[in-house]
Motif scaffolding. Structure first.
Motif, PDB file in Angstrom:
ATOM      1  N   UNK A 191      91.279 -24.175  44.814  1.00 21.86           N
ATOM      2  CA  UNK A 191      92.952 -23.566  45.232  1.00 21.86           C
ATOM      3  C   UNK A 191      92.142 -21.841  45.439  1.00 21.86           C
ATOM      4  N   UNK A 192      90.718 -21.730  45.101  1.00 21.40           N
ATOM      5  CA  UNK A 192      90.796 -20.496  45.496  1.00 21.40           C
ATOM      6  C   UNK A 192      90.192 -19.942  47.542  1.00 21.40           C
ATOM      7  N   UNK A 193      89.922 -18.896  47.703  1.00 15.63           N
ATOM      8  CA  UNK A 193      89.721 -18.732  48.793  1.00 15.63           C
ATOM      9  C   UNK A 193      88.538 -18.232  49.054  1.00 15.63           C
ATOM     10  N   UNK A 194      86.939 -18.252  49.842  1.00 17.54           N
ATOM     11  CA  UNK A 194      86.234 -18.221  49.447  1.00 17.54           C
ATOM     12  C   UNK A 194      85.939 -17.796  51.382  1.00 17.54           C
ATOM     13  N   UNK A 241      82.341 -13.867  59.904  1.00 18.77           N
ATOM     14  CA  UNK A 241      82.763 -13.932  58.789  1.00 18.77           C
ATOM     15  C   UNK A 241      83.369 -15.729  59.206  1.00 18.77           C
ATOM     16  N   UNK A 242      83.300 -16.102  57.473  1.00 13.86           N
ATOM     17  CA  UNK A 242      84.262 -17.490  57.742  1.00 13.86           C
ATOM     18  C   UNK A 242      85.168 -17.457  56.132  1.00 13.86           C
ATOM     19  N   UNK A 243      86.545 -17.863  57.094  1.00 11.73           N
ATOM     20  CA  UNK A 243      86.960 -17.748  55.279  1.00 11.73           C
ATOM     21  C   UNK A 243      87.644 -19.259  55.220  1.00 11.73           C
ATOM     22  N   UNK A 244      87.654 -19.497  53.922  1.00 15.63           N
ATOM     23  CA  UNK A 244      87.692 -20.625  53.952  1.00 15.63           C
ATOM     24  C   UNK A 244      89.131 -21.154  52.391  1.00 15.63           C
ATOM     25  N   UNK A 245      90.051 -21.849  52.872  1.00 15.29           N
ATOM     26  CA  UNK A 245      91.020 -21.428  51.654  1.00 15.29           C
ATOM     27  C   UNK A 245      91.306 -23.001  51.839  1.00 15.29           C
ATOM     28  N   UNK A 273      94.846 -10.337  52.810  1.00 14.36           N
ATOM     29  CA  UNK A 273      96.147  -9.632  52.228  1.00 14.36           C
ATOM     30  C   UNK A 273      97.052 -10.083  51.951  1.00 14.36           C
ATOM     31  N   UNK A 274      97.504 -10.830  53.300  1.00 11.60           N
ATOM     32  CA  UNK A 274      98.448 -11.729  53.809  1.00 11.60           C
ATOM     33  C   UNK A 274      98.728 -12.772  52.073  1.00 11.60           C
ATOM     34  N   UNK A 275      97.215 -13.612  52.485  1.00 10.19           N
ATOM     35  CA  UNK A 275      97.240 -15.046  51.349  1.00 10.19           C
ATOM     36  C   UNK A 275      97.074 -14.197  49.580  1.00 10.19           C
ATOM     37  N   UNK A 300     100.433 -14.559  46.159  1.00 10.34           N
ATOM     38  CA  UNK A 300     100.349 -15.588  44.676  1.00 10.34           C
ATOM     39  C   UNK A 300      99.393 -14.448  44.194  1.00 10.34           C
ATOM     40  N   UNK A 301      99.810 -13.803  43.438  1.00  7.22           N
ATOM     41  CA  UNK A 301      98.831 -13.174  42.868  1.00  7.22           C
ATOM     42  C   UNK A 301      97.537 -13.265  41.785  1.00  7.22           C
ATOM     43  N   UNK A 302      98.145 -14.268  42.032  1.00 10.37           N
ATOM     44  CA  UNK A 302      96.927 -14.800  41.204  1.00 10.37           C
ATOM     45  C   UNK A 302      95.343 -15.108  41.628  1.00 10.37           C
ATOM     46  N   UNK A 303      95.833 -15.029  42.975  1.00 10.13           N
ATOM     47  CA  UNK A 303      94.663 -15.426  43.835  1.00 10.13           C
ATOM     48  C   UNK A 303      93.725 -14.230  44.097  1.00 10.13           C
ATOM     49  N   UNK A 304      94.079 -13.297  43.424  1.00 11.57           N
ATOM     50  CA  UNK A 304      92.990 -12.126  43.568  1.00 11.57           C
ATOM     51  C   UNK A 304      91.951 -12.136  42.722  1.00 11.57           C
ATOM     52  N   UNK A 305      92.202 -13.326  41.499  1.00 10.57           N
ATOM     53  CA  UNK A 305      91.192 -13.768  40.600  1.00 10.57           C
ATOM     54  C   UNK A 305      90.478 -14.925  40.956  1.00 10.57           C
ATOM     55  N   UNK A 306      90.758 -15.521  42.148  1.00 10.36           N
ATOM     56  CA  UNK A 306      89.958 -16.818  41.983  1.00 10.36           C
ATOM     57  C   UNK A 306      89.592 -16.131  43.765  1.00 10.36           C
TER      58      UNK A 306
END
Ligand code: GLY
Ligand code: MN
Length: 446
Positions: free
Chosen positions: A42-45, A78-82, A142-144, A148-154
């Protein structure tokens, strides 16, 4: 002037060739991104492309992890993977976005034409589901996190990327977060994926091996002679690699004669070879970003002395002992303790330490310091947490050596191996001379 801009426009709307490397089908890179997403929980790279080299004469080389996931060979991306997060406060589904810098027509006069998010067909050319302008990346992240603030740790990024650190800082500042979240190291997730090669990767490694073997053969046949410099040998091999489609050496060529054969990573290559010297040539190339890594040790005058041959045979015997002991799923490589019976390092060390002696009658184990081998792929030293248990799909080197400075005698023999689907070991350098007799035969034109 108007004509100039019109001409520029015509040039700039055409899709430029992506690069001169052999790329795998888009699906191969996509599968790797999906595999990485499954590890994100569920994290973001966010991964960044390598920056332009500082020195003009250094050619650009893409970041290995970025290339593995995209096949994209340009800087500034850059590459983002959600990752899928159906349970998140704002549920998310898998998404992949390639961010490209906005084109700079002036810089392109120096670098050649680039693509950006506005280039027609860029999505198809990149093979990534979505392509956006780099200017969108900070806002998207930032929107992501805001949703979902929990995402900050993932969050997962490359650990040494200044761009990634700046992005995370910017996101924290934008959200008014007191503590800047510490991203996780995405390379710990790509490492196990990269260790298992797919068929396309193996084909590319075979091409780098083929060009590297040809250069080793040309070296033996034509370039090793007394009064020739080590550097001329490195240059001749480089020409063969490039003639055969390789873009560069996969590491600084090591061409060490006499005492230099005992220096593990010798790369000055500035000595003139002498009659009677041994010559250690650890030199191979990269084909479309995939490395080979081959070492052969040869006599400068084409004939091993009895002592050179004796040490050569100890090293070759150690390599063969490791090959004979190999069991897929059980054997390990690069175990510096050399006690575990499953370790190929232990097998090779025991062989070296029980065969041959130095000039003082002492065993030879003390003259072999480095690991027996390493993983190989996009990097000549592909990532691995050693000792690695060797499994089908892995590619690695077996490279024992004995280096005796007192005798100005260093021998290393290095071949690259693939563990086949049936667990059998495949020597990718089988077509190159292995034994002392085979080496001499090539050198003597037999
Ligand atoms: N061929 C250089 C090394 O493996 O370190
Ligand atoms: Mn190596």
């Amino acid at each position: 002037m108007r004509f100039f801009f019109l001409a520029l426009l015509v040039v700039s709307t055409a899709v430029p060739p992506l690069h001169a490397l052999d790329k795998q089908p888009a699906g191969a890179y996509h599968a790797r991104r999906v595999a990485l997403a499954a590890e994100l929980h569920g994290g973001v790279a966010v991964l960044f492309a390598a920056e332009e080299p500082v020195l003009d004469f250094m050619p650009y080389r893409q970041d290995s992890n970025f290339y593995y996931l995209t096949g994209w060979n340009e800087p500034g991306a850059a590459l983002m993977i959600v990752g899928d997060a159906p349970q998140a406060s704002t549920p998310r589904a898998y998404r992949e976005i390639l961010y490209l810098p906005v084109r700079n027509l002036r810089t392109e006069k120096y670098t050649g034409v680039k693509m950006d998010a506005a280039t027609p067909d860029v999505t198809e050319a990149s093979g990534v589901d979505h392509v956006e302008s780099m200017t969108e990346l900070p806002a998207d992240l930032t929107r992501l996190v805001a949703s979902d603030h929990a995402l900050a740790t993932n969050l997962w990024t490359q650990p040494d990327s200044t761009a990634a650190a700046a992005l995370i800082n910017f996101t924290a500042t934008t959200l008014g977060t007191n503590e800047v979240p510490q991203p996780h190291d995405v390379t710990t997730l790509t490492m196990p994926l990269r260790q298992l090669k797919d068929e396309g990767e193996i084909e590319l490694i075979k091409k780098s091996s083929a060009a590297s073997m040809l250069a080793q053969r040309v070296m033996m046949k034509w370039w090793v002679k007394a009064s020739m410099t080590e550097r001329a040998v490195a240059g001749a091999m480089t020409a063969v690699w490039m003639e055969n489609g390789c873009e560069r050496p996969s590491y600084a060529p090591i061409v060490g004669s006499g005492i230099n054969s005992t220096i593990l990573h010798y790369s000055a290559n500035d000595r003139t070879m002498q009659d009677g010297d041994i010559l250690l040539v650890d030199a191979a190339c990269e084909y479309s970003m995939y490395a080979a890594d081959i070492t052969r040790t040869v006599p400068v005058n084409g004939h091993f002395t009895p002592r050179q041959r004796e040490i050569f045979n100890v090293v070759l015997g150690a390599q063969q002992a490791a090959i004979n002991a190999f069991v897929a799923g059980k054997s390990t490589i690069n175990d510096r303790d050399r006690h575990d019976p499953n370790s190929l390092d232990t097998v090779a060390y025991n062989y070296i330490n029980t065969h041959g002696k130095d000039l003082h009658g002492q065993p030879l184990g003390q003259y072999w310091l480095h690991g027996l081998g390493h993983m190989m792929g996009i990097d000549v030293h592909d990532p691995g947490v050693y000792p690695v248990v060797l499994k089908p799909g892995m590619v690695f080197t077996i490279e024992p050596g004995v280096y005796i400075p007192d005798e100005k005698l260093g021998v290393r023999i290095e071949c690259d191996f693939l563990v086949g689907p049936d667990g059998k070991l495949i020597d990718l350098d089988a077509a190159l001379p292995h034994t002392a007799d085979e080496v001499e035969a090539v050198m003597q034109g037999k």
